[in-house]
Design an enzyme around this catalytic site. Sequence first.
Site, short mmCIF file in Angstrom:
data_model
loop_
_atom_site.label_atom_id
_atom_site.label_comp_id
_atom_site.label_asym_id
_atom_site.label_seq_id
_atom_site.Cartn_x
_atom_site.Cartn_y
_atom_site.Cartn_z
NE ARG A 324 -3.78 0.02 1.92
CZ ARG A 324 -5.20 0.37 1.19
NH1 ARG A 324 -5.52 1.67 0.99
NH2 ARG A 324 -6.02 -0.53 0.89
CD GLU A 729 -7.10 2.41 6.66
OE1 GLU A 729 -6.27 1.81 7.11
OE2 GLU A 729 -7.57 2.09 5.50
#
Length: 784
Positions: A324, A729
């Site tokens: 990621r 997030e």
Amino acid sequence: MNKTVEPAVIGSAVWQEVGKPHFHESAVLHVTGEATYADDVPELHGTLHAAFGLSQKAHARIAGIDFSAVKATPGVVAVITAGDIPGVNDCGPIIHDDPILADGLVQYVGQPIFVVVADTHANARRAARKAVISYQELPATLSPRAARAAESWVVPPMQLRRGEFERAYAAAPRRIEGQLHVGGQEQFYLEGQVSYAIPREGGMQVICSTQHPSEMQHVVAHALGLHSHHVSVECRRMGGGFGGKESQSALWATAAAVCAARLKRPVKLRADRDDDMLVTGKRHCFDYDYAAGFDEEGRLLAVQVDMVSRAGFSADLSGPVATRAVCHVDNAYYLPDVDIRAVCAKTNTQSNTAFRGFGGPQGALAMEYMIDNIARDLGRDPLDVRKLNFYNRPGQPGRDVTPYGQQVTDNVIHELVAELEATSEYRVRRAQIRAWNATSPVLKRGLALTPVKFGIAFNVSHLNQAGALVHVYVDGSVLVNHGGTEMGQGLHTKVMQVVANELGLTLDRVRVTATDTSKVANTSATAASTGSDLNGKAAQDAARTIRRRLAEFAAERFGGSADEVRFAASQVHVNGQAMDFAELVGKAYLARVQLWSDGFYATPDLSWDSATMTGHPFYYYAYGAAASEVMIDTLTGEWKLLRADVLHDAGQSLNPALDIGQVEGGFIQGMGWLTTEELWWNDQGRLMTHAPSTYKIPAISDCPQDFRVRLFDNRNAADSIHRSKAVGEPPLLLPFSVFFAIRDAIASLGDYRINPPLNAPATSEEILKSVEAVRTAARTAGAA
């Protein structure tokens, strides 16, 4: 795909429960202290308490252990070691390299070696410290760069390339290169790790503070040598998770279950705060080597980033975190020729794990650092350089494909940043700050506006699925169970709103029960900001099935078409008649209409090739931006956030009150990571910042007095739940603006032409070092 159900129109009014700012479904219980967490569950008769015995060495073989003093301690019932585990001694989520209890080899200070079980929590902890352990010490690797040099990593290195970086870099009119260090972060959830294991007929029940009940079911079953159907895991709520309870709750769940199975009595294992911080992993710290080529305006032509993360002693989730990070180096910018590399370094420290953002913040920060440097080298406003490099708007050909090959089709960063630039009065304030700094020799102000583009989905495609159960009772009340977990973020509230909206009910008619593996199976972790997207869609699917059955029954009984039946405000409108929802349900029950249903959802159009690091890993992107103004004291390194303006894209918000709260919380938590929360290990590998006394999270006094948070008016282009967007997030990247505002204030000491060498966290000490470096460089430049 199910047909979209439009909001009910009764008369001239549109009725719906989604989009309303309902307060958290447990808010009253939270503030009155009545909310039940794992440690609050009434203990059964005969419950025992457990505590870990921890390693005092970073890397060593265990030569021998004397448990005599442990067993002689009042209240001690048993001492459990690796040899007592009936199944597999492993709790690793992906790679099986993470023992529950060390078996002959310890790999970090704080690693559990044994478990003491006693009549009370205090007696268990007291006894665990009395073991006499002899070690044969081995060389320890304590820094990521040292591990990199030794080619010691927990997963193979990864690389993403597009174009020809070397050629583009060599041909670029201007170039920069450098290094950066960004520290890790402790999750610091208010409720520590805790599991309560209860032997049941034919198996084991575990009440666990976890973000991933299904994984806890799997690891407990493996540790006990059982099948998954022998184990049930339940979680009503957590007092915070932030990723720290995604995989690492497995250690506590398996250890408690092993003790309970061996002693055939309930066993609770609750972590003391110091032990929790010593044992568990944190956000990965990253070291970067970077280089960028650009033109005279600041347009990026070539970018190279080499990242080394501190994985710790085992793999845990380090591989997906690094993936990621690689996929977020671009942040909101088009990068034509790139070479991005990542290594997960194996160190003799805690095994690092998931943390809000899951590598995305670490990847994006490196790009923002380079942009900041480029702007200062060119003498341009950093915002202008940022805007120059944005991905193109939808419909504009070119400059709209990420380095990993996904086309950015929902880009709103241009409009969002333009709105924030205007509402924050960025240009006027920047001029005012420069004028103010010119007359203030000690106190300096800084201002920065930074963007966010964050991909939403698990970057492992099969995890993007969810299930739910919806029960309608004959009194018209509704009970919902789904696979997501509640950690304070309001997931249950949003799912309740979705179900209430689908059935045309007011929110008080709907209730969500504890997440339980015996109700919804094979669930994914509540992580990657997918909780509402996945579980909301699954619950909607179940409720929609019930609604359709009721509409068909109502049309059959009262006439008209099922498509014309309307459910709103706890009323049902059919063929010109209106009745209470409960009345219709009662009639449907007597007619033997099924009043419960399961639901399922799988996110469409996802793909990922881990070998080439290309594909379509994200369902959509969430966008945002923040402008922050700070003041620093150049004599002490102290600083203060004076004002923060935040504009965040939550799509068509399911609950604006909850979403704004998540943005505010994510901003302050991210600010802590980048400024005050410093993790420090001594040269023996012992974590010294393992308590609130030595680890500084932001307090209320660190929040800006002027804190302006708004949601951007936007409807998700993707078919997400009610066209909303994830908000867990992405906001953690918004306080990049705080870090770069501090850097801007320091740069004023060199007339904004010297790039301050500032690492994160930007503690007072780090700020002072950067201040001195800029002053020295300014003096050298002046002398020349």
